[in-house]
Each structure stands twice: as C-alpha cells, then as structure tokens.
Scaffold this active site. Structure first.
Site, PDB file in Angstrom:
ATOM      1  CG  HIS A 138       0.684  74.891 102.317  1.00  0.00           C
ATOM      2  ND1 HIS A 138       0.159  74.192 102.894  1.00  0.00           N
ATOM      3  CD2 HIS A 138       1.710  73.382 101.519  1.00  0.00           C
ATOM      4  CE1 HIS A 138      -0.293  73.208 102.733  1.00  0.00           C
ATOM      5  NE2 HIS A 138       0.668  72.397 102.140  1.00  0.00           N
ATOM      6  CE  LYS A 157       2.384  64.644 100.663  1.00  0.00           C
ATOM      7  NZ  LYS A 157       0.430  65.106  99.940  1.00  0.00           N
ATOM      8  CG  HIS A 163       3.468  72.764  96.766  1.00  0.00           C
ATOM      9  ND1 HIS A 163       2.296  72.995  96.413  1.00  0.00           N
ATOM     10  CD2 HIS A 163       4.297  71.682  95.593  1.00  0.00           C
ATOM     11  CE1 HIS A 163       1.834  73.074  94.802  1.00  0.00           C
ATOM     12  NE2 HIS A 163       3.290  71.572  94.640  1.00  0.00           N
TER      13      HIS A 163
END
Length: 614
Positions: free
Chosen positions: A180, A174, A177
């Site tokens: 985090h 992924k 984002h």
C-alpha cells in the site's frame, strides 16, 4: 512569480501572429492559452544577444515555445491540410514572418528559431533582460514564501474544482503492508499538489474492512482461543499471525472456508454477535493505522470502508442494472455485466452476494451525492485497469453523466523490499530500517549537527524522504527495485541529497554574517550566469506545477528539485556571501533565501518536511 513577463510574451506572440496571419486573434482571452507553451530555458538563460547590446544587467533569460503547438493553440479549428513532411516548411515560412515583427520589439533582447528536425517542428526562442526578472521573481518569493506561486498567471488558468482522492486503502486487522506504500505516497502527494493550487480537496481512505476474510479471522481467533484481553497489546501482529495460520489450515481443510462463509453471511445479514467482533477488529486496526499515518505525516478527511456498502446498500444499484437490462444471469446463479464488447465481469455471485465491483459502483454513486466532485481520483495499482474500466462503463450505462470524472491513477509495483532479516516487509519495518540506516550514517559523518532526540527525529525525516523520493522519482506506471544503498546516497536524485540542500541553505542564512534584506537590490545578480540559472530554475516552478497537475506524474517535481539543487550548488560555489561587498552580499543572500523557499515548497508538495539541520 513571473506572471508579468510570461503574459507579456504571450500577448506579443498574439499580436505578431495576428499581423502575420491577418487573423482577428484578440489579446486577452486567448493569451492565457499560450502561457503553458512558454518554457523558460535555464541552460541558455545567460546567452548574450547577437549584437552584444544586452540590458544594463548584462544577462538574459530565454523562453522557448514550439511553433507547431503555438499554431495549434491559436488556430484550433484550422484543419491540417498539409502532409507531415510539408509541415516544417510551412512553419519555417510562418516563423520568418513572425520574427520580422518580433525583431522590432524593443522589450526583447533577441528572437530566433531552431529546427527540431526529429519532430518536424521549430523552436521559437524569445530572450528578455535578466535584471528585471531577478528583481521581480526573487522579491515575490521572499515576500510570500508559503504561497508565492498563487500570483502566477499560468497557474491561474487552472480552474478551482472539488477533487476527491481515494488512496492508501489498507486492509484492517493486518499490519500496514508495503504493497500500500505507493498508493499512500502518491495519493498524499497529489492531495498536496491540488491543495497548493487552490482546489477543494477531500482525502478519502477506503478501508478493506469487509468480506469472507473476516469470517476466517473470527474462526481462527475462536480456534486458537484468542480473547479480547489477549489483543490489548500488539493486536495487529497477533491478528495477522492468526490470519496466516487459518489460511494455511483452510488449504488442508475445506470445511474451514465453509464455516468462514457462514460467519460472513451472518455479518451481511446484520447478526449482532458477529458484527460486534468485526467492530472490535476494525477499531483496534484503525488505532494502529492512525499511529502509522501520524508517523508519515498523513491525514485523511474521510474514512470509508467496504462495510459501508453491504448487500442492503448495494441492492438499489443492482435493481437499476436489472431494470436497464445490463445484467446477464448464468445457470450457476451468477449475474454478469458486459463492460466492453465481448468482456464480462461478475457483479453478483452465485450465492446472491455482491463483489468488490458492486460495492465500488454503489460507493461512487454515494460519493457523488455527498461530495459533488468535479474530479475523482482512484490511486490504485496498475493491475486494476479492467476493474476501473468496468466501473466507469457501469456508471455510464446507468446514466450517470459524471462517470467520466472518475480517473484511475495507476502505478507499478515495488520490488526488492524486505527487512534486514530478509522477511516479508511491513511499513513499520521499513521505517525502522530507515531510521537504523540514518542513525548509522550520522555517527559516521563528521558534519552531523544533531544529537539525542533531535538526531532520531532527523533520522526519521531523512529516511522517509529517501523512501518517498525513491518512489516518486520515476514514471508512476513503472515497476522498480528499491535499494537502501541507492535511496540513502547523498548525491544524485535522492531524498537525502534534497534535504541536505535545504539544510545547507538554512546554515548559510544563519552563519553568513549578513542581515537578510527583503528589499535588496538584485541588479548585480544579472551579471552572473550561475545566479541567472538559479533564477531561471525558480521561474520554472510554476511550469512544473502546471505540468504535474496535467499529467499527475510526481517524477516531474522530483526531477525539477534535482535540477534546482544543481543550480543552487553551482551558485553557492561561485557567489560567496560572506566577504562580498554589502550590496552584492545582500543580493546573493536574497537569491539563496528565495531558492530555499522554492525548495521547501517543492518538498512540502511531495509530502516531506524540510529539515533545518541533519
């Protein structure tokens, strides 16, 4: 930095207390316990003694200490037999006797107390000559700019330890984002702080690389015919699109989740075919993650993952819990652990597989065997409070005496983060937005000193500084709303303003027309309130690092940087270097160079690169 005066005052307090209280308090071992209580006061560090006889420099520095905290530090075993409303009277009597001894000390310019009625306390103030402190502090900083704080007696009271910091922890396959973001910036800052204070620091990134989501991802890639060749470019974006698609599809078709669980079960049992696909997803994810971390200026000593703690690895820990009677099996096959009375958590699912907590218990045991840590910080959001309570409780119940060395460094959420197009935001988008905003500002600002590739590099650094400072400038447990409009302001408590302050000092050194003299006579500075206030703020650096280390709250350092910058700006307005008599110009330049080194050290601990021009 200021170890001489701070230790001198600590010993004077011990000697005076010993005389007043008739105690056998001994200077030396206990003097160090008083060092954190002595706080330099920049706002009043130019106060002239009541009698008017100030040491030859003309100015003073003031240190304040709470009488209540001082009494507790000196007599920790003494029971508080008086009521709270009588405490102030007792402290007033004690401080009056104490002042009689301190007033006779020729090394002090003044000593007096102030009542802090709201907290039933007294503030004892000790004032010393500013001239000697200007000389000692400034020369120490410029002689060892990268480690001047290592000579602080205050910071030497902190024992060096083995510190393990688990932070960032993104999910593989992924994009990184913004969820985090706070863990990454906070963990990086804590790592730099502990390293700066001499601890042996291990930075660990615990990746989310295991679980049924990989079954879903594999199913989605197969269903859409996505091959490895298709993933040679922009792999993470493509995998994320598949992941979003397959999750929506699974909401409509429950059989997809069944198939995903079957794929993951094969992974857990070691199926070579499924594990080969999983390793491919992991490898391409790590490659892209590394590019992100390089852009942030962050590195890790260890990359671990949930995959390191599969069912086979967790089995011994679960057997221990069974043997100690810590697990309760439910009719559906789940096994529960009661981490506090009346509250239970799952450690084994009904299908016999473990959960995140199971892996964390196993990981903690494994980490202690590998690193023998004195402290282990988990930099994870505030929603996981119960998880870490359960983790410590399970480890304690298993008999691990080091369980109390674990600490959950929790933080709140960021709100208001979206790209310029209003879409869900990934870190790469945020950094690109920041670069775009800063390049726009550069073109609109007449004082911009960079162009071409240097302008892009500076824009990246300033944008990152804006994001980091916006994140770290408040208490970490609080949620906050991010706004580019606020983060990119050139005034106030912003990263842009702090980088500008550093650049301004660099430009001063290069253009003032005075040759830097590290041995310059600084006595003339003690006549100037602005210079003394700046020196007092430089002295505070060690206090702030100590308090930051105790609280793990980066906002203390950001707040300090803002106040240091304010005092620098005031000094720059009042103390011109160019055109001043040579001796004064050299002293002033020495002050500003020391201030710049202190500013740079602080920015570096925050995880930022101090710019020389922007």
């Amino acid at each position: 930095m200021t170890s001489k005066v701070r230790m001198l005052l600590a010993n004077k307090l011990l000697q005076s207390f010993s005389a007043v209280a008739g105690s056998s308090v001994a200077p030396g071992p206990k003097a160090a316990a008083l060092l954190p209580l002595l706080k330099v006061n920049p706002k009043v560090s130019t106060v002239v003694a009541a009698g008017g006889d100030v040491a030859a420099g003309g100015g003073c520095l003031r240190f304040d200490v709470s009488m209540h905290r001082l009494h507790k530090a000196l007599f920790p075993d003494e029971q508080e037999h008086h009521e709270r409303n009588n405490r102030l009277g007792e402290l007033q009597d004690l401080s009056s006797s104490l002042l009689e001894h301190l007033w006779t000390d020729s090394t002090l310019v003044a000593a007096h107390t102030h009542t802090l009625s709201q907290c039933q306390d007294l503030l004892l103030s000790l004032t010393v000559s500013g001239a000697e402190q200007c000389c000692e502090v400034l020369h120490n900083v410029v002689l060892q700019p990268s480690c001047f704080w290592h000579h602080s007696d205050l910071l030497r009271t902190i024992p060096h330890q083995r510190v393990l910091i688990d932070f960032s922890s993104p999910n593989i396959a992924k994009p990184f984002h913004v969820g985090h973001l706070r863990s990454t910036f906070l963990g990086h800052c804590l790592s730099r702080l502990h390293a700066a204070l001499g601890h042996h620091v291990t930075k660990l990134n615990y990746l989310g690389d295991w679980g049924t989501q990989f079954g879903l991802l594999k199913y989605g890639c197969d269903s859409r015919g996505l091959t490895r060749a298709d993933l040679q470019e922009d792999a993470i974006r493509k995998l994320y699109e598949v992941y979003v698609w397959v999750n929506k599809a699974a909401e409509q078709d429950p059989d997809i989740n069944v198939r995903a669980n079957e794929i993951f079960a094969k992974m857990e049992s070691g199926d070579p075919h499924e594990l080969d696909h999983w390793r491919f997803f992991r490898d391409i994810s790590l490659k892209e993650l590394q590019q992100t971390y390089d852009r942030l200026g962050i590195s890790f000593d260890e990359y671990h993952g949930e995959s390191d703690y599969n069912a086979a690895k967790c089995a011994p820990v679960l057997r221990q819990m069974e043997e100690k009677g810590l697990l309760e099996q439910l009719p559906d096959g789940r096994k529960m652990f009661e981490f506090v009375p009346g509250r239970k958590v799952t450690v084994v699912k009904s299908d016999g597989s473990g959960v995140y907590l199971t892996r964390d218990i196993t990981a903690a045991v494994d980490r202690f065997q590998k690193f023998s840590f004195d402290r282990h910080y988990y930099v994870v959001d505030i929603k996981q409070i119960d998880h870490f309570k359960a983790l410590r409780s399970a480890l304690s119940a298993l008999g691990y005496s080091w369980a109390d060395r674990l600490r959950h460094v929790r933080f709140g959420r960021i709100q208001g983060l979206s790209s310029r197009k209003g879409a869900a935001l990934f870190l790469s988008d945020l950094l690109e937005d920041g670069r775009h905003h800063m390049l726009e500002q550069q073109t609109l600002t007449s004082t911009t000193l960079v162009s071409g590739e240097d302008a892009v590099t500076a824009a990246d650094v300033v944008a990152l500084s804006a994001i980091v400072v916006a994140d770290l400038k408040r208490r970490r447990h609080k949620d906050y709303h991010f706004s580019w409009q606020d983060a990119l302001k050139s005034t106030g408590d912003t990263g842009v303003r702090l980088q500008y302050a550093h650049c301004r000092l660099v430009q001063l050194e290069q253009n003032c027309g005075v040759v830097f003299n590290a041995d310059a006579d600084t006595s003339s500075l003690a006549c100037h309130p602005a210079a003394l206030a700046c020196v007092a703020n430089i002295i505070r650096f060690e206090e702030v690092l100590y308090e930051f280390h105790e609280s793990l709250e980066p906002y203390l350092l950001v707040d300090y940087l803002v106040k240091l910058s304010n005092s620098i700006n005031q000094a720059l307005r009042e103390l011109k270097v160019r055109g001043a008599p040579e001796a004064e110009a050299e002293a002033r330049l020495l002050l500003f160079v020391a201030a710049r080194h202190t500013l740079a050290a602080s920015l570096s601990i925050l995880g930022l690169t101090p710019l020389k021009q922007m």
